[in-house]
Design a protein around this motif. Structure first.
Motif, PDB file in Angstrom:
ATOM      1  N   ILE A 369       9.207  94.880 142.251  1.00 19.60           N
ATOM      2  CA  ILE A 369       8.741  95.024 143.637  1.00 19.60           C
ATOM      3  C   ILE A 369       9.081  93.746 144.391  1.00 19.60           C
ATOM      4  CG2 ILE A 369       6.744  95.536 145.084  1.00 19.60           C
ATOM      5  CD1 ILE A 369       7.237  97.683 142.971  1.00 19.60           C
ATOM      6  N   GLU A 397       8.414  79.797 136.648  1.00 19.54           N
ATOM      7  CA  GLU A 397       7.054  79.569 136.185  1.00 19.54           C
ATOM      8  C   GLU A 397       6.541  80.781 135.419  1.00 19.54           C
ATOM      9  OE1 GLU A 397       4.598  78.539 139.501  1.00 19.54           O
ATOM     10  OE2 GLU A 397       5.944  76.939 140.137  1.00 19.54           O
ATOM     11  N   THR A 398       5.437  80.549 134.750  1.00 20.19           N
ATOM     12  CA  THR A 398       4.830  81.652 134.007  1.00 20.19           C
ATOM     13  C   THR A 398       4.397  82.774 134.967  1.00 20.19           C
ATOM     14  OG1 THR A 398       3.054  82.237 132.501  1.00 20.19           O
ATOM     15  CG2 THR A 398       2.540  80.529 134.068  1.00 20.19           C
ATOM     16  N   GLY A 399       4.590  83.995 134.511  1.00 19.56           N
ATOM     17  CA  GLY A 399       4.119  85.155 135.305  1.00 19.56           C
ATOM     18  C   GLY A 399       4.992  85.516 136.475  1.00 19.56           C
ATOM     19  N   THR A 400       6.195  84.943 136.582  1.00 19.80           N
ATOM     20  CA  THR A 400       7.034  85.252 137.747  1.00 19.80           C
ATOM     21  C   THR A 400       7.875  86.513 137.520  1.00 19.80           C
ATOM     22  OG1 THR A 400       8.597  83.643 136.865  1.00 19.80           O
ATOM     23  CG2 THR A 400       7.255  82.926 138.731  1.00 19.80           C
ATOM     24  N   LEU A 404      10.342  90.962 132.803  1.00 21.30           N
ATOM     25  CA  LEU A 404      10.645  92.200 133.526  1.00 21.30           C
ATOM     26  C   LEU A 404      12.109  92.195 133.988  1.00 21.30           C
ATOM     27  CD1 LEU A 404       9.286  94.785 134.606  1.00 21.30           C
ATOM     28  CD2 LEU A 404       8.859  93.553 136.717  1.00 21.30           C
ATOM     29  N   PHE A 553       0.349  97.413 142.503  1.00 20.16           N
ATOM     30  CA  PHE A 553      -0.654  97.361 141.438  1.00 20.16           C
ATOM     31  C   PHE A 553      -1.817  98.311 141.732  1.00 20.16           C
ATOM     32  CE2 PHE A 553       1.013  92.807 140.949  1.00 20.16           C
ATOM     33  CZ  PHE A 553       1.958  93.213 140.022  1.00 20.16           C
ATOM     34  N   ILE A 585       2.745  86.462 139.518  1.00 24.02           N
ATOM     35  CA  ILE A 585       2.508  87.901 139.685  1.00 24.02           C
ATOM     36  C   ILE A 585       1.490  88.418 138.674  1.00 24.02           C
ATOM     37  CG2 ILE A 585       3.658  90.154 139.745  1.00 24.02           C
ATOM     38  CD1 ILE A 585       6.156  88.601 140.686  1.00 24.02           C
ATOM     39  N   ARG A 586       1.515  87.838 137.502  1.00 21.44           N
ATOM     40  CA  ARG A 586       0.534  88.268 136.503  1.00 21.44           C
ATOM     41  C   ARG A 586      -0.882  88.006 136.998  1.00 21.44           C
ATOM     42  NH1 ARG A 586       2.085  85.431 132.555  1.00 21.44           N
ATOM     43  NH2 ARG A 586       3.360  86.931 131.438  1.00 21.44           N
ATOM     44  N   GLY A 638      -0.105  84.060 130.614  1.00 19.67           N
ATOM     45  CA  GLY A 638       0.495  85.137 129.829  1.00 19.67           C
ATOM     46  C   GLY A 638       0.278  84.904 128.338  1.00 19.67           C
TER      47      GLY A 638
HETATM   48  N1  LIG Z   1       8.787  91.739 140.867  1.00 25.28           N
HETATM   49  C1  LIG Z   1       7.813  92.321 140.193  1.00 25.28           C
HETATM   50  N2  LIG Z   1       7.417  93.534 140.531  1.00 25.28           N
HETATM   51  C2  LIG Z   1       6.414  94.123 139.869  1.00 25.28           C
HETATM   52  N3  LIG Z   1       5.762  93.579 138.871  1.00 25.28           N
HETATM   53  C3  LIG Z   1       6.143  92.374 138.456  1.00 25.28           C
HETATM   54  C4  LIG Z   1       7.191  91.682 139.100  1.00 25.28           C
HETATM   55  N4  LIG Z   1       7.342  90.511 138.487  1.00 25.28           N
HETATM   56  C5  LIG Z   1       6.426  90.469 137.507  1.00 25.28           C
HETATM   57  N5  LIG Z   1       5.706  91.588 137.498  1.00 25.28           N
HETATM   58  C6  LIG Z   1       4.609  91.869 136.565  1.00 25.28           C
HETATM   59  O1  LIG Z   1       3.906  90.647 136.370  1.00 25.28           O
HETATM   60  C7  LIG Z   1       3.522  90.493 135.034  1.00 25.28           C
HETATM   61  C8  LIG Z   1       4.176  89.219 134.488  1.00 25.28           C
HETATM   62  O2  LIG Z   1       5.560  89.398 134.427  1.00 25.28           O
HETATM   63  P1  LIG Z   1       6.442  88.834 133.219  1.00 25.28           P
HETATM   64  O3  LIG Z   1       5.699  88.926 131.928  1.00 25.28           O
HETATM   65  O4  LIG Z   1       7.764  89.467 133.317  1.00 25.28           O
HETATM   66  O5  LIG Z   1       6.502  87.345 133.689  1.00 25.28           O
HETATM   67  P2  LIG Z   1       7.137  86.132 132.884  1.00 25.28           P
HETATM   68  O6  LIG Z   1       7.779  85.264 133.880  1.00 25.28           O
HETATM   69  O7  LIG Z   1       7.966  86.632 131.781  1.00 25.28           O
HETATM   70  O8  LIG Z   1       5.835  85.417 132.362  1.00 25.28           O
HETATM   71  P3  LIG Z   1       5.746  84.358 131.102  1.00 25.28           P
HETATM   72  O9  LIG Z   1       6.617  83.228 131.462  1.00 25.28           O
HETATM   73  O10 LIG Z   1       4.294  83.963 131.127  1.00 25.28           O
HETATM   74  O11 LIG Z   1       6.145  85.128 129.943  1.00 25.28           O
HETATM   75  C9  LIG Z   1       4.029  91.719 134.330  1.00 25.28           C
HETATM   76  O12 LIG Z   1       2.965  92.649 134.235  1.00 25.28           O
HETATM   77  C10 LIG Z   1       5.093  92.267 135.219  1.00 25.28           C
HETATM   78  O13 LIG Z   1       5.219  93.675 135.086  1.00 25.28           O
END
Ligand SMILES: Nc1ncnc2c1ncn2[C@@H]1O[C@H](COP(=O)(O)OP(=O)(O)OP(=O)(O)O)[C@@H](O)[C@H]1O
Length: 672
Positions: A369, A397-400, A404, A553, A585-586, A638
C-alpha cells in the motif's frame, strides 16, 4: 318662455293634495289665488317640471345653470342636458330611488350651452295624480336643480383618495407571503399598474449597492411609445446631481424641466432634453430604517400636473416596494449564508472524516500500500529488478516492509512457482545458522542425530530471503560469498559439494557499508549483495501513505473481526500522520489492531502508540510494566532482539538479558 299646459296647475294647485297630511297651514286652498309661475321664477334654485320626458316648465335659474335660453328648454328632453357619461347612472338612480319613495336625489354633470360641464344636484318628486296635475297625460316630475360644484369637488377628492388607498392595499397585498423569486416580476406588474393609475409615462427603480460609483437600475416600466430605462448598472457620473439627491434620501419634485433644475445639474439637463423629459418626481425607497434607492416618475408626453401633496402618497408606495426589496435582499442573504454554512459543514465533515472509499480503493498496489513518491520509486525499482536473477539488498528501518518487498520481488520473478525461503539471521543463534543454511549430515556435530537439508537446498530454483543480513556471523560470511558467487557449498559434516540455483534477496536495518569499515562485515560479500540496492523509506518520510495504510489495515482486520468501520475522525488521522512511527508500518498495524479491538461503532477512535503507552502505571506491578514494555518494543522491532535497532538495544540491555527476561515473563514470539 312659453310655459306648457302645466302653468295653470302651477298657478292654481288643486285642492286635496293627497301627499299633504300635515294640516291646513300648508295648504293654499283658502289663500288668495297665487301665481306660482311668478313665484317659481324668483326661486334661487333651478326648477323644472317634466312630463313624458319633456320639459314643461323651467324657471330662469334653470336656464342660467344650463347657460341656455329658457324658451329653448321648452319641450326639450331634460336628459339630453345631462353629460352622456352620467346619463345611464342618472336614469338608473332615479328609477331605483322612485321605486322606494316619491322623491329622489341625484348628482350629475350637465352639458351647458357654452360647451362646458357643471356638476349639479337634482331633487325630484314624481307626482302621479291627475287631479293634482290637472292632466291626464301621466305622471309629472317636479324637480329642483342646484349648483353641485363644491359637492362634486369633494366627491372627486374622496373618490381619488379611495382609489389611491385601494391601489396601495392591492400593491401591499400582492407582496405579502410572495416567494422571493417572484418579487421581481411582481414589482414589474405593480409598476405598470402604478403608471396607469398615476398617468405618468415611465417609472423606474434605482437601487443602491456597495459600489459608490454606480447604482443598479432594477425595474422600469414605460407606457407604449416611451422607452423604458435600460436595466443594469448605471454610472453615477452620468446623473451625479440626481443620484446624489437620491443618496441623501431627498424627494425630487420637478414639474418644469429644465427650468426647475439647478445650474449644477448639467448632465441631468442634457439628458432630459435628449429624452424629452418634461417633469420628474422621485421618492426615496426606505425600509427598516435603511435607504435602498429611489423610485422615479417621469413625464415625457406632457408635463406633470400633480401637486406637491402627492409626494407623501408616493412615499407610501415607495415604502411598499422598499419592504419587498428588503425582504428579497435579506432572504437572498439568508439563503446565501445558509448555503455557505451547509458547504462549510459538508467540507468540515469531509475534512474530519477519512472515508474508506476515497482512500483505500483508489490507491493500492497489490499487497503493497502506498502512493507517496518514495514508495512509488521503490516499487518502480522492484519491477525493474524482479525479472533478473541479480541479488537485491533491501535497506531500511525495522517494520518498513522489507520482507514484504522481498516477497513481491519473488512473486514478480520467474521463480514465483516455488515458495521463497526465509532465513532471519538475527533470530537464529550463531551456532545454528550454518546448519540451517547449508544443511548437515547425520552426526555432523554433537546432538545432530539426523541429517538436515539446508535452506539453500530448499531454495534451489527459487529465492532465498536473508533477513537481518547484518547479523550474519563474520566467520560464515566467506562461505556465504562462495554460494553467492558460484552456487556451490558443502553440507556440514560432509565434503560433498552441492550446486544450487538460488536468487538472493537480503535485508538489513544496519549500515552495512559502515559495518565493513568496522570489520564486522566482509567488503567482498557486501559488494556482492549490493548489486541492486533498494533503500526502503521509513514511514515518517511517507506520511501521506498513513491514511492509505490505516484504511488497508482497518479493512483487513474488519473482515477478520466482523467489524465495519466507516470513518476515522480527522483529528485522530492527523495525530497518526504527525507521529514518527519508530516501528514503522508494523507499529501502525499494531495501533490499528488495538483500536479495532476496542471499536464498537462505525467510527474508529485511534491514537498513536505514544498515547496508548503513556497511560497511568500506578495500578500496575513492576512485573506487569516490564512485561508490557518488553512486548511493546518486541512488537515494534518485529521481534528482533539483536543488532542495531533491535529490542535489546532499544531497551538498553544485553540481548542475553532480554532473552532471560522474556523467558521469565513467558514471552514467546507468536507464530509467523
Ligand atoms: N507498503 C506496505 N503496505 C502494506 N503493508 C505493509 C507495507 N509495508 C509493510 N507492511 C506490513 O508491515 C509489517 C512489517 O513489514 P515487514 O515485516 O515486511 O517489515 P520489515 O522491514 O521486513 O521489518 P523487520 O526489519 O523488522 O523485519 C508487515 O505486516 C507488512 O505486511
Amino acid at each position: 318662455m312659453e310655459h306648457g299646459s302645466l302653468n295653470t296647475a302651477a298657478r292654481h294647485p288643486p285642492a286635496g293634495d293627497s301627499h299633504s297630511t300635515s294640516g291646513k297651514q300648508n295648504r293654499m286652498d283658502d289663500a288668495p289665488a297665487c301665481d306660482f309661475h311668478k313665484l317659481f321664477d324668483r326661486s334661487p334654485a333651478g326648477i323644472y317640471v317634466v312630463q313624458a320626458e319633456r320639459i314643461r316648465y323651467a324657471n330662469p335659474v334653470l336656464g342660467q345653470l344650463l347657460v341656455r335660453d329658457c324658451a329653448a328648454l321648452a319641450d326639450a328632453s331634460l336628459l339630453s342636458f345631462i353629460h352622456p357619461a352620467d346619463r345611464p347612472d342618472v336614469e338608473q338612480q332615479r328609477r331605483q330611488q322612485l321605486q322606494k319613495s316619491a322623491s329622489c336625489r341625484l348628482r350629475a354633470r350637465i352639458v351647458r350651452g357654452d360647451g362646458s360641464f357643471k356638476a349639479v344636484e337634482l331633487m325630484e318628486a314624481l307626482v302621479d295624480d291627475d287631479a293634482l296635475t290637472g292632466q291626464p297625460d301621466g305622471p309629472v316630475l317636479v324637480g329642483v336643480m342646484m349648483d353641485g360644484t363644491d359637492h362634486h369637488q369633494a366627491d372627486l377628492k374622496i373618490q381619488e383618495r379611495l382609489n389611491f388607498e385601494r391601489l396601495l392595499a392591492d400593491l401591499s397585498a400582492g407582496f405579502v407571503n410572495l416567494p422571493c423569486e417572484q418579487i421581481a416580476s411582481r414589482i414589474d406588474t405593480s409598476l405598470k399598474l402604478l403608471v396607469e393609475f398615476l398617468g405618468n409615462d415611465r417609472s423606474t427603480f434605482v437601487e443602491f449597492g456597495s459600489d459608490e460609483d454606480q447604482v443598479q437600475i432594477s425595474h422600469s416600466y414605460a407606457v407604449p411609445g416611451c422607452p423604458p430605462f435600460p436595466i443594469g448598472p448605471f454610472a453615477v457620473a452620468k446623473l451625479p446631481w440626481f443620484i446624489n439627491e437620491f443618496r441623501s434620501g431627498n424627494s425630487v419634485f420637478m414639474r418644469n424641466i429644465p427650468e426647475d433644475l439647478p445650474d449644477s445639474a448639467i448632465e441631468e439637463r442634457e439628458r432630459c432634453l435628449r429624452e424629452g423629459i418634461q417633469s420628474n418626481v422621485t421618492v426615496p425607497l426606505r425600509a427598516g430604517g435603511e435607504l435602498l434607492g429611489g423610485l422615479t416618475f417621469a413625464f415625457i408626453r406632457k408635463r406633470c400636473d400633480w401637486s406637491r401633496e402627492v409626494l407623501s402618497r408616493l412615499s407610501l408606495i415607495g415604502e411598499v416596494f422598499a419592504h419587498a426589496l428588503l425582504r428579497r435582499r435579506n432572504e437572498y442573504l439568508l439563503r446565501k449564508t445558509m448555503e455557505e454554512n451547509l458547504r462549510l459543514r459538508q467540507q468540515l465533515e469531509q475534512d474530519n472524516l477519512y472515508l474508506r472509499e476515497q482512500v483505500v480503493l483508489k490507491h493500492s498496489h497489490g499487497r503493497i500500500i502506498g502512493q507517496s513518491d518514495a514508495i512509488t520509486q521503490v516499487l518502480a525499482d522492484i519491477e525493474r529488478v524482479a525479472t533478473t536473477d541479480a541479488p537485491v539488498l533491501l535497506s531500511g528501518e525495522t517494520g518498513t516492509g522489507k520482507e514484504l518487498l522481498a516477497q513481491t520481488i519473488h512473486e514478480l520473478s520467474l521463480r514465483k512457482g516455488r515458495p521463497m525461503i526465509v532465513v532471519n539471521c538475527a533470530s537464529l543463534p550463531a551456532t545454528l545458522i550454518e546448519s540451517e543454511l547449508f544443511g548437515r549430515a547425520a552426526g555432523a556435530y554433537t546432538g545432530a542425530v539426523s541429517a538436515q537439508t539446508g535452506r539453500f537446498e530448499l531454495a534451489d530454483g527459487s529465492t532465498l530471503f536473508l533477513d537481518e543480513i547484518g547479523e550474519f556471523p563474520l566467520e560464515l560470511q566467506a562461505k556465504l560469498l562462495r554460494v553467492l558467487q558460484d552456487g556451490r557449498f558443502e553440507r556440514l559434516g560432509t565434503a560433498q559439494t552441492i550446486s544450487v540455483d538460488v536468487r538472493i534477496i537480503a535485508a538489513t536495518n544496519r549500515d552495512l557499508e559502515a559495518a565493513t569499515r568496522d570489520n564486522l562485515f566482509r567488503p567482498d560479500l557486501y559488494h556482492r549483495l549490493n548489486v541492486f540496492p533498494i533503500q526502503v523509506p521509513p514511514l515518517r518520510e511517507r506520511r501521506d501513505d498513513i491514511p492509505l495504510l490505516t484504511w488497508a489495515f482497518v479493512e483487513a482486520l474488519g473482515k477478520r473481526m466482523g467489524k465495519s468501520i466507516k470513518c476515522i475522525p480527522r483529528k485522530a488521522m492527523q495525530q497518526l500522520q504527525d507521529y514518527d512511527w519508530p516501528g514503522n508500518i508494523r507499529e501502525l498495524s499494531n495501533a490499528v489492531e488495538r483500536a479495532m479491538i476496542l471499536a464498537d461503532g462505525d467510527t474508529l477512535h485511534i491514537e498513536p502508540p505514544a498515547g496508548s503507552h503513556s497511560g497511568p502505571t500506578a495500578n500496575k506491578t513492576l512485573k506487569q510494566v516490564e512485561r508490557e514494555q518488553i512486548l511493546h518494543v518486541l512488537e515494534e522491532t518485529g521481534w528482533r532482539i539483536r543488532g542495531k535497532g533491535g529490542a535489546a538495544e532499544r531497551l538498553d540491555i544485553k540481548p542475553t538479558t532480554l532473552e532471560a527476561r522474556m523467558a521469565r515473563q513467558g514471552i514467546q514470539r507468536p507464530g509467523r
